[in-house]
Structure formats: C-alpha cells, structure tokens
Enzyme design. Structure first.
Site, mmCIF file in Angstrom:
data_model
loop_
_atom_site.group_PDB
_atom_site.id
_atom_site.type_symbol
_atom_site.label_atom_id
_atom_site.label_comp_id
_atom_site.label_asym_id
_atom_site.label_seq_id
_atom_site.Cartn_x
_atom_site.Cartn_y
_atom_site.Cartn_z
ATOM 1 N N HIS A 113 -75.656 -45.945 51.886
ATOM 2 C CA HIS A 113 -75.874 -44.799 50.958
ATOM 3 C C HIS A 113 -75.359 -44.841 50.097
ATOM 4 C CE1 HIS A 113 -75.889 -41.034 50.185
ATOM 5 N NE2 HIS A 113 -75.000 -40.855 50.177
ATOM 6 N N ASN A 154 -77.835 -40.327 43.504
ATOM 7 C CA ASN A 154 -76.847 -39.937 44.884
ATOM 8 C C ASN A 154 -78.725 -39.615 45.381
ATOM 9 O OD1 ASN A 154 -77.219 -39.002 47.354
ATOM 10 N ND2 ASN A 154 -74.943 -39.144 47.830
ATOM 11 N N CYS A 206 -76.683 -36.481 54.147
ATOM 12 C CA CYS A 206 -76.651 -37.308 53.673
ATOM 13 C C CYS A 206 -77.294 -38.766 54.816
ATOM 14 C CB CYS A 206 -75.408 -38.922 52.133
ATOM 15 S SG CYS A 206 -75.614 -37.510 51.423
HETATM 16 N N1 COA Z 1 -67.982 -35.268 33.071
HETATM 17 C C1 COA Z 1 -66.245 -35.365 32.501
HETATM 18 N N2 COA Z 1 -65.140 -34.715 33.064
HETATM 19 C C2 COA Z 1 -64.898 -34.986 34.397
HETATM 20 C C3 COA Z 1 -66.184 -34.519 34.957
HETATM 21 C C4 COA Z 1 -67.229 -34.552 34.080
HETATM 22 N N3 COA Z 1 -68.488 -34.694 35.687
HETATM 23 N N4 COA Z 1 -66.043 -33.729 36.334
HETATM 24 C C5 COA Z 1 -63.985 -33.187 36.237
HETATM 25 N N5 COA Z 1 -64.220 -34.342 35.731
HETATM 26 C C6 COA Z 1 -62.658 -34.188 34.909
HETATM 27 C C7 COA Z 1 -62.125 -33.586 35.940
HETATM 28 O O1 COA Z 1 -61.522 -31.985 35.195
HETATM 29 C C8 COA Z 1 -60.134 -33.843 35.686
HETATM 30 O O2 COA Z 1 -59.769 -33.352 34.631
HETATM 31 P P1 COA Z 1 -58.473 -33.044 34.082
HETATM 32 O O3 COA Z 1 -57.674 -34.355 34.617
HETATM 33 O O4 COA Z 1 -57.823 -32.769 33.018
HETATM 34 O O5 COA Z 1 -57.902 -31.732 35.311
HETATM 35 C C9 COA Z 1 -60.790 -35.352 35.463
HETATM 36 O O6 COA Z 1 -62.155 -35.329 35.203
HETATM 37 C C10 COA Z 1 -60.294 -36.094 36.983
HETATM 38 O O7 COA Z 1 -61.851 -35.272 37.685
HETATM 39 P P2 COA Z 1 -61.302 -35.613 39.275
HETATM 40 O O8 COA Z 1 -62.044 -34.590 39.885
HETATM 41 O O9 COA Z 1 -59.629 -35.852 40.216
HETATM 42 O O10 COA Z 1 -62.054 -37.074 39.039
HETATM 43 P P3 COA Z 1 -62.823 -38.106 40.425
HETATM 44 O O11 COA Z 1 -61.845 -39.524 39.680
HETATM 45 O O12 COA Z 1 -62.516 -37.538 41.276
HETATM 46 O O13 COA Z 1 -64.339 -38.243 40.140
HETATM 47 C C11 COA Z 1 -65.625 -37.378 41.725
HETATM 48 C C12 COA Z 1 -64.807 -36.692 40.802
HETATM 49 C C13 COA Z 1 -66.727 -36.545 42.121
HETATM 50 C C14 COA Z 1 -67.042 -37.990 40.553
HETATM 51 C C15 COA Z 1 -65.177 -38.134 42.968
HETATM 52 O O14 COA Z 1 -64.362 -37.041 43.642
HETATM 53 C C16 COA Z 1 -66.220 -38.764 43.869
HETATM 54 O O15 COA Z 1 -67.610 -39.425 43.548
HETATM 55 N N6 COA Z 1 -66.157 -38.171 45.128
HETATM 56 C C17 COA Z 1 -66.890 -38.384 46.513
HETATM 57 C C18 COA Z 1 -68.633 -37.223 46.335
HETATM 58 C C19 COA Z 1 -69.328 -37.849 46.821
HETATM 59 O O16 COA Z 1 -69.244 -38.911 47.065
HETATM 60 N N7 COA Z 1 -70.539 -37.101 47.290
HETATM 61 C C20 COA Z 1 -71.278 -36.765 48.165
HETATM 62 C C21 COA Z 1 -71.100 -36.935 49.534
HETATM 63 S S1 COA Z 1 -72.524 -37.768 50.298
#
Ligand code: COA
Length: 334
Positions: free
Chosen positions: A261, A291, A120
């Site tokens: 970004h 993204n 990225c």
């Molecule tokens: N839709 C619905 N539920 C979802 C889901 C989706 N797309 N993805 C995960 N869940 C669920 C999980 O299974 C979890 O359920 P549980 O509590 O029953 O186990 C719950 O939602 C929370 O999941 P979690 O992984 O803790 O969510 P989060 O708040 O960390 O959000 C991301 C997930 C990926 C959005 C977040 O971690 C993120 O943005 N990370 C950075 C990623 C990034 O920027 N990547 C690119 C870098 S350049």
C-alpha cells in the site's frame, strides 16, 4: 453451487485500473496550504496525485471503469460475474453500494454486490475474501475493486492530510480454475479498533473524541494523527510482510513483487531495508499517485501486471494497513 471433491485453484484472469486525468502537484498544493514541494517529497515521497472532477467523476465512475478494464483484459463480459466487491470508504451513498451500481452499469445483474469498508486495506481484504468465497464453492467468478475518491473527504485547508491523498481505483477478476496450484497461497487480515481515532471520518460531533473536539477539520472529512499512524505502520508493515514470506517459505530471492500500500515512501523503504528486499521487487508509484487508500494496491497490481512484471514462477505478495486500524496480506501464485 455444490462443493467439488477435486481441489481447484483461483485464477487472476485480468486486472484494470482508473485514475482521473486531473493532476494536483505539490506546487499546486502550496497555493492552498502552507507547504512546499521539498518538505512533501522528503517526508512522504509524493510529487503529485490525481484528483477527480467531482462534477462528473468519483468513486463509482472509477470503480466502474477499472472493473471494465479488468473485464476487457480478461476477455470477459460483466454478465459472467456472479459477485462484485468494492473496497471503499468514499462511497457516494451508503445505500445503494457502489458495487450494486457498478454491476448494473456493466451488465452484471443479478450478480451479488456489496462494498467492503477496511480503509486502505479495502483491496487486499476484498481479494482475500473473494478467493475464500470461490474456494468455498459458493461463487465462481468475482470482480474485486478498490476505489477511492479521497479528494471528496480531504479538507484542503489541512496541510497534514491534504498532501498525502489522491484518487484512484484498481480491479481484478478472480475465477475458479481447475489448476489447484494457482491462487492465494496465504492470507491474513487483522484489526485493532482501539487505535481508530488516529485515522477517522466523523459524521457526527458525538463520535469525535474529547482530545479532538477543537479540530478545525469539518465533519465528514478525514482526520489523522500522522505520528501515531506512522508509528503503527512502520512496525506493522514489516511484521506483516515478514509473516507472509516466512509462512510461505519465500525469501528475498524467491519472492516476486511485494506490492505495498502506497502510504509513505519512508514506511515502505524502512520495511524493504529491514527485510533485505531488492528495490526492483518493491514497486513504488506514490510519487505520481500519492496514497489512494483502497485504490492503491489494485492500481499497483494493474501497472505491474500490464508491464509483465507478475511472473508465473514467483509468488507475489500484497500488503496493506490503514484506518480501523487494519492490516492485511495475501500471497498469490498466477
Ligand atoms: N508542509 C510543511 N510543513 C509541515 C507540513 C506540511 N505539509 N505538515 C507538517 N509540517 C510541519 C509541522 O507543523 C512540524 O513543524 P514544527 O516542527 O515547527 O512543529 C514539522 O513539519 C514536522 O511535523 P511532523 O508532523 O512531525 O512531520 P512528520 O515527519 O511526522 O510527517 C506525515 C508528517 C503526515 C507525513 C507523517 O507523520 C506520516 O506520513 N504519517 C503516516 C500517515 C499515513 O501513512 N497515513 C495513511 C495511513 S493509510
């Protein structure tokens, strides 16, 4: 080229971008994986993203078209370029580079051409490198592109990755300029490879870490530990912006746009609030484009540039983080 005794600057002569026409909304995604619009908007700020029709579009076509738009905006021809750099991790082929094909398509032969892999950070790394190459006296006019066809490496059965990414490209033409006051005022690039396995695209089973061996995601597709990336990004992003502003003496009042970004609205908002930046100075388009990895910052720059929001008086900041793990910033005056 011989070094000149006189100091000189680097002009951004024009910008361009390209996004595919096909829209993939959160509702569309909810038909592919177990997710919903409310969850995605709340956790990421994304409402829809663009995806290529892979039968006729991809990283190369978007790179070519965004650079062509930038050349048109600058009133220049491909033959005026002496180097093309394409930041990407989704090149159709490892050889030749996307950049070499773009050069041939735009009549830039025999300009030098190579791809740069910094995930990225691809566009910001490429801008930093290009300006340094111009400052070295080695090159005069460089086409910089960030282009990413994330839909070609996203597994649409994985709900954590598929909701985040979209396809886009952004480009800028940099040229040596007699005015030494314009150009890149400050830049940083960094990496910490010890965190590589939180965001990676394995080609061979040998590369997959032990803890990820049971992953249902096929080889050749992006794997991500969302929580780890979030933890890294939320601190790093703020630190990198803070460093860029303090080293150049910029304040929330004096800075122009801070182009982040587009990773996750919560990461951007957290940095914005901690640094006291007004919302009108932190551009957001993640709601419409998701993204787009190396495409993201260049796309934002082009949209701001065309809207007349990049001001002569106020330096603007570009900042990114991503796989590697990598981070980068650049402060520019036009
Ligand atoms: N839709 C619905 N539920 C979802 C889901 C989706 N797309 N993805 C995960 N869940 C669920 C999980 O299974 C979890 O359920 P549980 O509590 O029953 O186990 C719950 O939602 C929370 O999941 P979690 O992984 O803790 O969510 P989060 O708040 O960390 O959000 C991301 C997930 C990926 C959005 C977040 O971690 C993120 O943005 N990370 C950075 C990623 C990034 O920027 N990547 C690119 C870098 S350049």
């Amino acid at each position: 080229m011989k070094r000149s005794a006189e100091p000189f600057g680097v002009r951004i002569c024009g910008t361009g971008s390209c996004v595919p026409a096909r829209v993939l909304s959160n509702d569309d995604l909810s038909k592919l994986v177990d997710t919903n619009d409310e969850w995605i908007v709340q956790r990421t700020g994304i409402r829809e993203r663009r995806v290529c029709d892979l039968s006729r579009e991809g990283t190369f076509t978007m790179a070519r078209d965004s650079l062509k738009n930038a050349l048109d905006a600058a009133g220049m021809k491909g033959s005026e370029l002496d180097l093309i750099i394409v930041g990407t991790v989704t090149a159709e082929m490892t050889c030749p580079s996307v950049a070499a094909r773009v050069g041939a398509a735009l009549g830039a032969v025999p300009a030098a051409a190579f791809d740069l892999s910094a995930a990225c950070c691809g566009f910001v790394y490429s801008m930093n490198l290009a300006q340094a190459l111009i400052q070295s006296g080695q090159f005069r006019t460089i086409g910089v592109v960030g282009s990413e066809c994330m839909s070609s490496i996203v597994d649409y059965t994985d709900r954590t990755v598929s909701i985040l990414f979209g396809d886009a490209a952004g480009a800028a033409i940099l040229k040596r300029d007699p005015d030494p006051r314009i150009g890149c005022l400050y830049s940083t690039m960094g990496a910490d490879g010890s965190g590589w396995s939180s965001l990676y695209i394995p080609r061979r089973e040998q590369e997959v870490p032990e803890c990820d061996r049971d992953s249902p995601i096929a080889l050749g597709h992006l794997r991500m530990n969302g929580k780890e990336v979030f933890r890294f990004a939320v601190t790093k992003f703020r630190e990198v912006i803070e460093d860029a502003m303090s080293k150049t003496g910029l304040t929330p009042e004096s800075v122009g746009q801070v182009i982040c970004h587009q990773s996750n609205i919560r990461i951007i908002e957290s940095a914005r609030e901690k640094l006291g930046l007004p919302s009108e100075k932190v551009f957001i388009n993640i709601d419409r484009f998701g993204n787009s990895s190396a495409g993201s910052v260049g796309l934002c720059l082009d949209q701001l540039w065309r809207a007349g929001k990049i001001e002569k008086e106020r330096p603007f900041v570009m900042v990114a983080f991503g796989g590697g793990l990598t981070w980068a910033s650049g402060v520019w005056r036009i």
